[in-house]
Design a protein around this motif. Sequence first.
Motif, PDB file in Angstrom:
ATOM      1  N   HIS A  43      93.116 138.436  80.840  1.00 12.84           N
ATOM      2  CA  HIS A  43      92.318 137.786  79.598  1.00 12.84           C
ATOM      3  C   HIS A  43      93.238 137.423  78.317  1.00 12.84           C
ATOM      4  N   VAL A  44      94.561 136.906  78.436  1.00 13.44           N
ATOM      5  CA  VAL A  44      95.319 136.787  77.391  1.00 13.44           C
ATOM      6  C   VAL A  44      94.856 135.727  76.515  1.00 13.44           C
ATOM      7  N   SER A  45      94.807 135.699  75.424  1.00  9.83           N
ATOM      8  CA  SER A  45      94.450 134.412  74.468  1.00  9.83           C
ATOM      9  C   SER A  45      95.793 134.546  73.280  1.00  9.83           C
ATOM     10  N   ILE A  46      96.337 133.465  73.266  1.00 11.47           N
ATOM     11  CA  ILE A  46      97.643 133.418  72.463  1.00 11.47           C
ATOM     12  C   ILE A  46      97.670 132.373  71.685  1.00 11.47           C
ATOM     13  N   LYS A  47      98.007 132.016  70.626  1.00  8.81           N
ATOM     14  CA  LYS A  47      98.532 130.833  69.666  1.00  8.81           C
ATOM     15  C   LYS A  47      99.939 130.644  69.322  1.00  8.81           C
ATOM     16  N   ILE A  48     100.264 129.482  69.779  1.00 11.01           N
ATOM     17  CA  ILE A  48     101.587 129.264  69.381  1.00 11.01           C
ATOM     18  C   ILE A  48     101.448 128.227  68.493  1.00 11.01           C
ATOM     19  N   TYR A  49     102.474 128.258  67.285  1.00 17.79           N
ATOM     20  CA  TYR A  49     102.335 127.271  66.124  1.00 17.79           C
ATOM     21  C   TYR A  49     103.689 126.478  65.898  1.00 17.79           C
ATOM     22  N   ARG A  50     103.776 125.281  65.552  1.00 15.60           N
ATOM     23  CA  ARG A  50     104.778 124.622  65.205  1.00 15.60           C
ATOM     24  C   ARG A  50     105.356 125.212  63.894  1.00 15.60           C
ATOM     25  N   GLY A  51     106.880 125.065  63.793  1.00 17.88           N
ATOM     26  CA  GLY A  51     107.479 125.515  62.656  1.00 17.88           C
ATOM     27  C   GLY A  51     107.684 127.017  62.618  1.00 17.88           C
ATOM     28  N   GLN A  52     107.623 127.455  63.844  1.00 20.04           N
ATOM     29  CA  GLN A  52     107.763 129.108  64.041  1.00 20.04           C
ATOM     30  C   GLN A  52     108.513 129.515  65.411  1.00 20.04           C
ATOM     31  N   ILE A  53     109.091 130.517  65.251  1.00 22.32           N
ATOM     32  CA  ILE A  53     109.693 131.175  66.295  1.00 22.32           C
ATOM     33  C   ILE A  53     109.017 132.350  66.524  1.00 22.32           C
ATOM     34  N   THR A  54     108.130 132.177  67.798  1.00 26.46           N
ATOM     35  CA  THR A  54     107.138 133.239  68.329  1.00 26.46           C
ATOM     36  C   THR A  54     107.885 134.106  69.319  1.00 26.46           C
ATOM     37  N   GLY A  55     108.283 135.387  69.021  1.00 26.75           N
ATOM     38  CA  GLY A  55     108.751 136.390  69.981  1.00 26.75           C
ATOM     39  C   GLY A  55     107.714 136.840  70.682  1.00 26.75           C
ATOM     40  N   LEU A  56     108.188 137.228  72.029  1.00 28.89           N
ATOM     41  CA  LEU A  56     107.365 137.873  72.907  1.00 28.89           C
ATOM     42  C   LEU A  56     108.164 139.064  73.475  1.00 28.89           C
ATOM     43  N   ILE A  57     107.423 140.149  73.501  1.00 24.10           N
ATOM     44  CA  ILE A  57     108.145 141.358  74.035  1.00 24.10           C
ATOM     45  C   ILE A  57     107.274 142.138  74.686  1.00 24.10           C
ATOM     46  N   GLY A  58     107.801 143.159  75.704  1.00 21.39           N
ATOM     47  CA  GLY A  58     107.060 144.023  76.369  1.00 21.39           C
ATOM     48  C   GLY A  58     107.926 144.604  77.430  1.00 21.39           C
TER      49      GLY A  58
END
Lengths: 411, 501, 336
Positions: free
Chosen positions: B25-40
Amino acid sequence: MKKVIALLLALVMVFALCACTPKDPNVGPASNPGTETTPGGEQPGGEENPPAANVPLDGSWPEETVKIGVEAFDTTDESFMGVMEYFDYLGDYFNVEFIVSEALNAPEDEFAFIDNCAAAGCKGIFGYYNIAGAEAIKHCTSQGMYYWGNEQYYPDVADDPLYVGTYTFKDMSDENGKNGDYMAGYELGYAMASAGLKHIAMCNGGAVIGVQMFLDRQAGVLDGIAAAQAEGSETRFDPATDIVEGFPGDSYFAKQAEILAGDYDGMVTTFDAFTWFQPIIDSGKDFKVGAIGTVSDSYKAFVDNGTVISLVYDCGEVVFGSVFADLVNAATGHADLTRGADGKALLNHTQRWVLSSAEDFNAVYEKHITDGEYYITAEEMAQVLGGVNPDATVDDVMALFDMSLEDALSK
Amino acid sequence: MNEEKLIVETRDLCKNFGPTVALDHVSIKIYRGQITGLIGENGSGKSTITSILSGMQPPTSGEMFFKGKPHKPSSMIEGAKLGIGMIVQEQGTVPGISIAENIFLGSENKFGRVFINKAAMVKEAQKALDAIGFTGVDAGAPIESLNMQDRKLVEIAKTVYEDPEVLVVDETTTALSQKGRDIIYGIMRKMRDEDKAVIFISHDLEELMETCDTLTVLRDGVLITTLSKEEMDEDVIKRCMVGREMTGDYYRSDFSQPVSDEVVLKVDNITSGFGMLMNFSMELHKGEILGIGGLSHCGMHELGKALFGEMKLLEGEVVDTRTGDKVNSARGALLKGYGYVSKDRDKEALVLTASIADNILAAGYDKLQKGLFLLPGDTKKYVNGLVDELSIKCASPAQDVQYLSGGNKQKVVFAKWVGRNCDILVLDCPTRGVDIGVKAAMYQLIDRMRRDGKSIVMISEELTELIGMCDRLLVLKDGQLAGEFTHAGGMNENQIIDVMI
Amino acid sequence: MKAKKIGKNIVMTLALPVIVYLFFFILCNATGHAGFGVGADLTTIIYNAVFAGLVAQAMAINLTTGRFDYAIGAELMLATIVGGNIAKNLGWGPAGLLLFVVAIAVALGLISGLVYVILGLPPMVISVGMAMIYEAIGYMYNDAKGIKAIGSPMLVFSRTANSLILTVIVLAVLVVIYDYTKIGYNRRALQGGQKIAVDVGIKEKNNAVYCYVIAGFMMGLAGCVYLSRNGVIAPDTGLGSSSYFMSAFLPMFIGGIFGKYSSYPIAIFMGAVVQAIITSGLQKMGVPNSVQTVINGAIVCLFLIYDSNSYKLVEVQMFKEKLAQAKAARRQTAAQ
């Protein structure tokens, strides 16, 4: 647990296989005979078979189909196909069936084919070709099947009651008589070297890889040429440079081109000559060919135009007719008709024809191809089968197939 | 955050592989003009999200929206057409064709439906390379003319050429040289500035903190938190990832004990046939952890191979001082009690299609052999003991190694040598592509071996772990020794970097 | 720079045939076998090169993408027998021969390709099966008589001029297909990295079918050349048709090594020329057939050994430079 079960299964399979192997070599489809085949003696099979005088020749006799396996090295070979056509023709009159092998190239293929024949209920094997020699014959007879063929192993197997004979071209009065392949080569070599040619070449086929049949033919050709030269022929031939080795392939064609470009005006081949005709046409030369081949459409045009001046020809029904007589006699309880006076298997003396004129060639061509007839008819064949003609003798069998070209043409 | 800039949204995305829950149940939002990091950690589900987004695999349940519309790509090709570009670690280029052909692989139709206009393709490819700042190469040249790291740049050029609106960079940087990294950081920033979205997946905390505008942390398929630039703090992130406080002894703590004077291995002025390594000498002491550091092409990986007798030496020799023998073959080294953990784990250290048990046993036959036989009881005991000791997570030792996570694979490699009870261990990037939890376990294991009197050579591209673990550190530059640091003399990161570059 | 590169490519492409030719020319003359490589010899060399070249192209297009097509020999045999007989009966001359034989060969290639794609079994298994089926059809057709067209006016394709024209056209078409079309482009991509190529949307199955069709086309042409030369083709059984592609291996290996200097099809053809020269030269010197077979086998081995070890030559050079570099570095350190 699984491993134990697998092991057990494997053991069961091994035992099953052992159990299946016949212990008694004489147990087989054709349960002949310990019955001693006394030469020219009484007929042990006479009582089992119906009185034969009124046997109809409509393919209903013998009652049980006689199946015969045929060992071949090239099922598309014209000589071979000529023989098989003759057997087909006989198939309309007798209840006999032939099972032909694929092209056999290895002893194991040969053994496998013999095994398959045994499984298919064959009564006998016709060794048109043989790779494993006497071993193959023994492999066949040990499974209770009769075997016919291969003169060179005759001394090894002649006493085997299931070995029923072969042909020979030898003059039987000559102790050192050479075998049929040698004689074919000899006659061809002699004919070509006596034809007034300047320089001839030779194709030796399987001799280069040591196939006995081709070695014999090659030796015959060389001796035949030498004999002609001794009698004054000026035809040149040098075995060191004038031999095209092997069968058609890159180096074969390279040598062929060299010969057609050189000062040669003729060649002898110990097998068929088809791969030469197109290159000869392309070279535009007057080039003569002598070959061991068969009377067929393929040769006709080149005999007619004078390219092929000598063709050693094994007429199917004459040379191999005894296959049918010997195997069918043996399989129908007349094994005595396959034994000579010395109790050994028959050596059916036969004749190889040398067609050295277009006239001779065309006479045979008309008989076989235009008219679809044979020099030995089914009726004549029937006369030497003990099951049809109770009066048939070994001498009748021997006489039928000893037919010269002259005899045939005058028939 | 400005909702107009929202480009990708997932709602309750779930993905199961059989009984394993990869995303919960992952809900995530990615936006323009951004670098979104994912870590784990490995297996936390970060790559699963992007692979679903790009169309490599479908989700088990949940919804995705791309530019406000429901998003259900059926393949990567469809995903790419919609504007999602991916640069992944393993993909790779195709050998035997040119650079240009690689860039336009699968989209040759641009240059003709039946006949391909080769000149136009090369020209366009050159543009694509220039666009990412990868200059000085001929796009018409065969791909083999580039080294592995530069080939990665060709893939990047390919992805960027397609002008995606969302760019996914999945653990690519570990495969890149510094030049390549700079290029890819530049691309990410440029895309952000062009108001496009970037998703950046990495193991390298420092890199993420430096590059990303927001950082989302995942653990066991669950989204733990999303941090803004200001909130990013190394300890906080680590805590989120592991779900517990990292103990203080992440690295080793006791540097006070003096190292034995006994030299076990001596390297005398060696020059390797391959790579940069030349005129290099060193000594390894008993019970020492000797670090080898430098930039990725400084020759340190070749040194690792040389120590195990696996490298063609043009000059000089490696001598086992305990026996006085030369080390010139891997077999010889193995029998002398050496162990070697290669940097290229999947190709050089493991047989991926073989089982865990067989991989572990591969180095231990001579120890277990009884006459001509290996007894099943012995091998089972040996393997199970090591699987337990190193807590390798697997269904059974009969499982194929290829299906393990990076960390567990590395544990299998370690198990090979731990089982042999090696005296001298050469570790080349032992914690590469391994998550933090496993890393800590590895460090403890290495330290324990040291305390048991083993000698360890630790080759690494991560300065922090070298400083944290080694008694002594040799820094290589252009294949030669550039500096030596000891804990006693002080190991300062800045000083070390100065020597390296 | 560019001109120099082109020059080098031409030299490298022609070097091997020229060297081998000169080698045998000198050797033959030195051993007293005059007249090598001219006249009839040359005709034979060209014929053998053209035939082996065509077959090698057919074999290479599939083998390099990991599909060993055992059926191409049977395709040649069946297409030539059936197509040849049709052309002979209709009396359409050389054009008819070319048309029918090639059309049937292409159809057989298509069938092989479709069967492979649909069944998805290993290519070797499929192609052995297809070879047996084609052989069986060839055997049943026309009472196993094969084709005998000796003396027919349609047999023009083995004449030197014609076969060379044919070769030039074929090479031109192949070079375009290999280097300038999507088919060739995708084939190379699939050859290098099947999975990656498929992942980006290259249709592996379509490409395989195209390759089989092109292979069929080549075998059809080879059949026309073979029939023109020999006038007869007999049906084969028991996979005997494999003898038609036995001369394809050396040209293919040579093509693989020298392809980078021109184009793969051209290099294959050069390989075929080399093989034909070797055959002819050995023949000229009277080397026995069995020894020739051994020599040919040895040459194939040598090429394979070279191919898989050629990097070592580069390595030696590399090591030399490296050592010099190390020494220079030492001197520099010592000087400081």
